[in-house]
Every structure is written in structure tokens, then in C-alpha cells.
Scaffold this motif. Sequence first.
Motif, PDB file in Angstrom:
ATOM      1  N   THR A   1      -3.292  -0.419 -13.866  1.00  0.00           N
ATOM      2  CA  THR A   1      -4.050   0.809 -13.680  1.00  0.00           C
ATOM      3  C   THR A   1      -3.130   1.941 -13.269  1.00  0.00           C
ATOM      4  O   THR A   1      -2.102   1.723 -12.619  1.00  0.00           O
ATOM      5  CB  THR A   1      -5.139   0.617 -12.614  1.00  0.00           C
ATOM      6  OG1 THR A   1      -5.826   1.856 -12.401  1.00  0.00           O
ATOM      7  CG2 THR A   1      -4.547   0.154 -11.302  1.00  0.00           C
ATOM      8  N   SER A   2      -3.515   3.147 -13.661  1.00  0.00           N
ATOM      9  CA  SER A   2      -2.776   4.336 -13.230  1.00  0.00           C
ATOM     10  C   SER A   2      -3.296   4.866 -11.902  1.00  0.00           C
ATOM     11  O   SER A   2      -2.692   5.773 -11.325  1.00  0.00           O
ATOM     12  CB  SER A   2      -2.877   5.428 -14.301  1.00  0.00           C
ATOM     13  OG  SER A   2      -4.226   5.752 -14.569  1.00  0.00           O
ATOM     14  N   GLU A   3      -4.416   4.305 -11.426  1.00  0.00           N
ATOM     15  CA  GLU A   3      -4.953   4.690 -10.112  1.00  0.00           C
ATOM     16  C   GLU A   3      -4.218   3.883  -9.045  1.00  0.00           C
ATOM     17  O   GLU A   3      -4.779   2.991  -8.400  1.00  0.00           O
ATOM     18  CB  GLU A   3      -6.462   4.430 -10.066  1.00  0.00           C
ATOM     19  CG  GLU A   3      -7.265   5.189 -11.095  1.00  0.00           C
ATOM     20  CD  GLU A   3      -7.239   6.688 -10.834  1.00  0.00           C
ATOM     21  OE1 GLU A   3      -7.062   7.092  -9.673  1.00  0.00           O
ATOM     22  OE2 GLU A   3      -7.398   7.463 -11.788  1.00  0.00           O
ATOM     23  N   THR A   4      -2.964   4.228  -8.843  1.00  0.00           N
ATOM     24  CA  THR A   4      -2.123   3.422  -7.953  1.00  0.00           C
ATOM     25  C   THR A   4      -2.531   3.561  -6.479  1.00  0.00           C
ATOM     26  O   THR A   4      -2.365   2.621  -5.704  1.00  0.00           O
ATOM     27  CB  THR A   4      -0.652   3.816  -8.130  1.00  0.00           C
ATOM     28  OG1 THR A   4      -0.511   5.233  -7.929  1.00  0.00           O
ATOM     29  CG2 THR A   4      -0.181   3.487  -9.549  1.00  0.00           C
ATOM     30  N   GLU A   5      -3.029   4.720  -6.100  1.00  0.00           N
ATOM     31  CA  GLU A   5      -3.450   4.891  -4.706  1.00  0.00           C
ATOM     32  C   GLU A   5      -4.646   4.003  -4.388  1.00  0.00           C
ATOM     33  O   GLU A   5      -4.698   3.369  -3.322  1.00  0.00           O
ATOM     34  CB  GLU A   5      -3.773   6.355  -4.435  1.00  0.00           C
ATOM     35  CG  GLU A   5      -2.557   7.275  -4.472  1.00  0.00           C
ATOM     36  CD  GLU A   5      -2.886   8.666  -3.966  1.00  0.00           C
ATOM     37  OE1 GLU A   5      -4.006   8.866  -3.454  1.00  0.00           O
ATOM     38  OE2 GLU A   5      -2.017   9.553  -4.072  1.00  0.00           O
TER      39      GLU A   5
ATOM     40  N   GLU B   1       0.827  -1.210   0.000  1.00  0.00           N
ATOM     41  CA  GLU B   1       0.000   0.000   0.000  1.00  0.00           C
ATOM     42  C   GLU B   1       0.859   1.256   0.000  1.00  0.00           C
ATOM     43  O   GLU B   1       0.622   2.188  -0.774  1.00  0.00           O
ATOM     44  CB  GLU B   1      -0.927  -0.011   1.214  1.00  0.00           C
ATOM     45  CG  GLU B   1      -1.876   1.171   1.272  1.00  0.00           C
ATOM     46  CD  GLU B   1      -2.850   1.076   2.420  1.00  0.00           C
ATOM     47  OE1 GLU B   1      -3.673   2.001   2.573  1.00  0.00           O
ATOM     48  OE2 GLU B   1      -2.794   0.085   3.178  1.00  0.00           O
ATOM     49  N   GLY B   2       1.899   1.284   0.842  1.00  0.00           N
ATOM     50  CA  GLY B   2       2.765   2.457   0.897  1.00  0.00           C
ATOM     51  C   GLY B   2       3.555   2.656  -0.377  1.00  0.00           C
ATOM     52  O   GLY B   2       3.722   3.793  -0.850  1.00  0.00           O
ATOM     53  N   PHE B   3       4.027   1.563  -0.964  1.00  0.00           N
ATOM     54  CA  PHE B   3       4.816   1.667  -2.190  1.00  0.00           C
ATOM     55  C   PHE B   3       3.980   2.204  -3.339  1.00  0.00           C
ATOM     56  O   PHE B   3       4.419   3.084  -4.093  1.00  0.00           O
ATOM     57  CB  PHE B   3       5.385   0.293  -2.543  1.00  0.00           C
ATOM     58  CG  PHE B   3       6.200   0.266  -3.807  1.00  0.00           C
ATOM     59  CD1 PHE B   3       7.543   0.599  -3.791  1.00  0.00           C
ATOM     60  CD2 PHE B   3       5.616  -0.079  -5.023  1.00  0.00           C
ATOM     61  CE1 PHE B   3       8.296   0.578  -4.954  1.00  0.00           C
ATOM     62  CE2 PHE B   3       6.360  -0.095  -6.187  1.00  0.00           C
ATOM     63  CZ  PHE B   3       7.696   0.233  -6.150  1.00  0.00           C
ATOM     64  N   LEU B   4       2.765   1.685  -3.502  1.00  0.00           N
ATOM     65  CA  LEU B   4       1.913   2.117  -4.608  1.00  0.00           C
ATOM     66  C   LEU B   4       1.501   3.576  -4.469  1.00  0.00           C
ATOM     67  O   LEU B   4       1.342   4.290  -5.467  1.00  0.00           O
ATOM     68  CB  LEU B   4       0.671   1.221  -4.688  1.00  0.00           C
ATOM     69  CG  LEU B   4       0.933  -0.227  -5.114  1.00  0.00           C
ATOM     70  CD1 LEU B   4      -0.345  -1.053  -5.022  1.00  0.00           C
ATOM     71  CD2 LEU B   4       1.500  -0.280  -6.523  1.00  0.00           C
ATOM     72  N   LYS B   5       1.349   4.043  -3.261  1.00  0.00           N
ATOM     73  CA  LYS B   5       0.953   5.438  -3.063  1.00  0.00           C
ATOM     74  C   LYS B   5       2.099   6.408  -3.330  1.00  0.00           C
ATOM     75  O   LYS B   5       1.864   7.598  -3.536  1.00  0.00           O
ATOM     76  CB  LYS B   5       0.424   5.630  -1.643  1.00  0.00           C
ATOM     77  CG  LYS B   5      -0.934   4.986  -1.399  1.00  0.00           C
ATOM     78  CD  LYS B   5      -1.449   5.272   0.004  1.00  0.00           C
ATOM     79  CE  LYS B   5      -2.840   4.682   0.194  1.00  0.00           C
ATOM     80  NZ  LYS B   5      -3.376   4.948   1.548  1.00  0.00           N
ATOM     81  N   LYS B   6       3.336   5.905  -3.337  1.00  0.00           N
ATOM     82  CA  LYS B   6       4.491   6.774  -3.559  1.00  0.00           C
ATOM     83  C   LYS B   6       4.931   6.827  -5.025  1.00  0.00           C
ATOM     84  O   LYS B   6       5.837   7.570  -5.360  1.00  0.00           O
ATOM     85  CB  LYS B   6       5.678   6.290  -2.710  1.00  0.00           C
ATOM     86  CG  LYS B   6       5.494   6.500  -1.217  1.00  0.00           C
ATOM     87  CD  LYS B   6       6.707   5.995  -0.450  1.00  0.00           C
ATOM     88  CE  LYS B   6       6.534   6.174   1.041  1.00  0.00           C
ATOM     89  NZ  LYS B   6       7.711   5.649   1.795  1.00  0.00           N
TER      90      LYS B   6
END
Length: 311
Positions: A181-185, A152-157
Motif C-alpha cells: 500500500t502507498s498509505e504508509t502512515e 511505525e516510525g520508519f513507515l511514516k518517514k
Amino acid sequence: IFNRSRFKVVTWGAMHLLESVLRVNRRQVQLEQIILLIIRCAIPILLALCLARMVVTDWGPFLHRIILPLAALAFLILVALVPSLKKLFGTLCAACIIYAIAAEAGIFGGGYEKKNVSSDSTDIAASTVILLDDSFSMNADGGFAKAGAFTEGFLKKLKKGSDASVVRMGGSASPIFAKPTSETEALGERSGQLKASYDKVDLIGSLDAGIATIHEGRNAKREIILVSDFRKADWEKTGGALATLKERLDNEPLKPAITLIDVGGPARENVSVDSIELSATSVGLGQKVLVRAELRNHGSSSYEGDLQVRL
């Protein structure tokens, strides 16, 4: 009419001086026309570079293929604008072109044709596939909680323009979303809500799905991240399949970086259930049934007496 066609040739001693001036001026005009032609041809190229979403993954090729040619074009323009310094700017233009050609050929400047794209995924836009181990063994020592928090932290960064996919390895490999997807968050939040609920992982199938998914990425920087506790029993069953996958990765035009994240705890004694048999195929309400289980001891300690089993 006959009088008009008559003319008289007058020999003038200074005529040869005018002829030399005309030749010099003609060469100067031709040079200016060539420079103008090069500038006009370069305008669409410059517009394309400005509109392109370039990703600089290695400064060597970027310097030799983009910066130096643009610098040579700038010096060429200065040759036309400042005739008094045309020798200086012409020399600099030729030096830029020669250096770019020599570096591209690997004569000097360090060859880069065999270098892999190396950069942290959070530094530039990247296409990332995370293979997430969600087997029961990941629950030991909070391993799956660590894996979920990392994912979760990696994808949000990830940088803007990145695309990502998360493939669940438990049971049979299955991505959370059908396509990257480009909606990584949003993908990170979805990954943080997963539970480890499978008895085994499909390691080869997950790696194969990861390679297939990375092909759909839009970025030059590509990475496959495997998050697992690396249970020995899962890796012993791979056989020669890993060698086949390695050969497949070596033939990729854009080789993805492979990153292994170990969230498992220290090695401990472990007993697993190999099979379960029931004395009856169907069980009614209040009916007693005999359950026979075959256990496998993966550790070095011996067990005596009764073992508690939860169903």
C-alpha cells in the motif's frame, strides 16, 4: 512557339563562382534540415522524460544516458542558431556523444553495470517489505515494543510515492494488508498496535512471502527489512532453505537490499515448554485435571525444585 524554344548560350567567366556558392548554400540548408529533424524527433522524447516519474538511484547511468545526450542536443541546436561558433558547439556536441558512448561501454568514467542500487529508503521513493517477528520471545526486555516503534516510525518517514507491506512472522507468515500500500502512515499506525502472541515464527515462509511481495512494488529501490530478536531456535531449523532463498535473490533483476534489525536484549538463561499433555480430553467445571509438561533448558544453569508456570 518555334522562336520561344530558341535560346542562346552566353559564356560568362564568373559563372563558376556562383556554382560554388550554390553548392555551399545547399550543404548549409541540408545541415539545417537535419538538425531540425533531430529536434523534432527529440521533442516527444523530452515530453516523455518530463512526464515520467524517474527515480535516480545512480548518478552514473543518469549522467551518461540522460544528461549528456541532452547536452549534445543543446549544442546541436546552437550550431544552427549561431553559425559563427558552429565549430565550437559542434566539437562540444561530439565530445558529449563520445564521452557518453565510452562511459556506457565501461572504457572510462567507472563502470556501473555491476553496482547495486544503494540509497536510504527514506531518501527516495522505495518499495519496502518489513518482516516483523511477533513471537513471545520478543516480549523480553521490551523487544517487541522497540520493533513496533521502529516499524511505525520508519513507515511514516518514507518518501511520497513509496509503497510498503508488513508481514507478520508469527505462526504462519501473513501480511497485514493483502497487497503493498502507498498509505504508509496508516500501515505504520496499524503495525504499532500489534501484539507478540505466537510461540514460534515461520522464518522461511516469511522470507519467501517477503520476496513474493517485493515483486509487486512499483519502485526501482527495493528493500526487505527483518526485525527480530534472532532467537537461536528459529534459525537452527532453516537447514538448506536459506541457501535456496539466497540463490533466488541473486537471480532477481532488481535485487532488493536486505537489512537486519536486532531488537533482542543480551543473551540470558531460558527454559521453554516442548509439549503439554492433559489427563483428560475434556474438563468439566470444578473437575481436577493433571497437566504434564516437558521443559527444555536452553541455558547452562541447572534448575532444582518447583518452577512456576502460568497458563
